[in-house]
Design a protein around this motif. Structure first.
Motif, PDB file in Angstrom:
ATOM      1  N   VAL A 296      -2.859   0.232  -4.239  1.00  0.00           N
ATOM      2  CA  VAL A 296      -2.810  -1.101  -3.638  1.00  0.00           C
ATOM      3  C   VAL A 296      -2.355  -2.094  -4.698  1.00  0.00           C
ATOM      4  O   VAL A 296      -2.896  -2.131  -5.797  1.00  0.00           O
ATOM      5  CB  VAL A 296      -4.211  -1.502  -3.117  1.00  0.00           C
TER       6      VAL A 296
ATOM      7  N   ALA B 141      -9.141   2.708  -0.147  1.00  0.00           N
ATOM      8  CA  ALA B 141      -8.640   3.011  -1.490  1.00  0.00           C
ATOM      9  C   ALA B 141      -9.797   3.362  -2.422  1.00  0.00           C
ATOM     10  O   ALA B 141      -9.708   4.295  -3.222  1.00  0.00           O
ATOM     11  CB  ALA B 141      -7.851   1.818  -2.035  1.00  0.00           C
TER      12      ALA B 141
ATOM     13  N   VAL C 266      -8.422  -1.534   4.059  1.00  0.00           N
ATOM     14  CA  VAL C 266      -7.477  -0.844   3.163  1.00  0.00           C
ATOM     15  C   VAL C 266      -8.099  -0.691   1.775  1.00  0.00           C
ATOM     16  O   VAL C 266      -8.064   0.383   1.173  1.00  0.00           O
ATOM     17  CB  VAL C 266      -6.139  -1.618   3.058  1.00  0.00           C
ATOM     18  N   GLN C 267      -8.704  -1.771   1.295  1.00  0.00           N
ATOM     19  CA  GLN C 267      -9.326  -1.703  -0.034  1.00  0.00           C
ATOM     20  C   GLN C 267     -10.507  -0.737  -0.030  1.00  0.00           C
ATOM     21  O   GLN C 267     -10.712   0.022  -0.979  1.00  0.00           O
ATOM     22  CB  GLN C 267      -9.785  -3.105  -0.461  1.00  0.00           C
TER      23      GLN C 267
ATOM     24  N   VAL D 261      -0.886  -3.612   7.844  1.00  0.00           N
ATOM     25  CA  VAL D 261      -1.697  -3.917   6.659  1.00  0.00           C
ATOM     26  C   VAL D 261      -2.243  -5.345   6.723  1.00  0.00           C
ATOM     27  O   VAL D 261      -3.424  -5.577   6.470  1.00  0.00           O
ATOM     28  CB  VAL D 261      -0.881  -3.697   5.368  1.00  0.00           C
TER      29      VAL D 261
ATOM     30  N   VAL E  54       0.843  -1.187   0.000  1.00  0.00           N
ATOM     31  CA  VAL E  54       0.000   0.000   0.000  1.00  0.00           C
ATOM     32  C   VAL E  54       0.879   1.237   0.000  1.00  0.00           C
ATOM     33  O   VAL E  54       1.759   1.386   0.853  1.00  0.00           O
ATOM     34  CB  VAL E  54      -0.903   0.028   1.266  1.00  0.00           C
TER      35      VAL E  54
ATOM     36  N   ILE F 113      -4.542   6.303  -2.958  1.00  0.00           N
ATOM     37  CA  ILE F 113      -4.096   5.068  -2.303  1.00  0.00           C
ATOM     38  C   ILE F 113      -3.893   4.007  -3.361  1.00  0.00           C
ATOM     39  O   ILE F 113      -4.840   3.614  -4.039  1.00  0.00           O
ATOM     40  CB  ILE F 113      -5.128   4.610  -1.255  1.00  0.00           C
TER      41      ILE F 113
END
Ligand code: SF4
Length: 58
Positions: A57, A47, A43-44, A36, A3, A55
């Motif tokens: 990934v 993003a 996180v996704q 992470v 990331v 962001i």
């Protein structure tokens, strides 16, 4: 999962509100890479929510 935050970040704070274990925002977002693993879903989500697609990934 790798990331990174690109130069487009405007420091809006959305990623931190969605996934505060991984993202911390002062002027710009910073990634705590050690966190992470186990937080891939948020996180996704962060993003996807970032208004400037800052962001990245992989
Ligand atoms: S959501 Fe995007 S623009 Fe907002 S602080 Fe996070 S990386 Fe920066």
């Amino acid at each position: 999962m790798n990331v990174t935050i690109n130069d487009s970040c405007i420091g809006c704070g959305a990623c931190e509100s969605i996934c505060d274990a991984v993202f911390h925002v002062e002027d710009k977002a910073v990634v705590t890479k050690a966190n992470v693993a186990g937080n891939e879903d948020c996180v996704q989500e962060a993003a996807n929510a970032c208004p400037v697609s800052a962001i990245e990934v992989e």
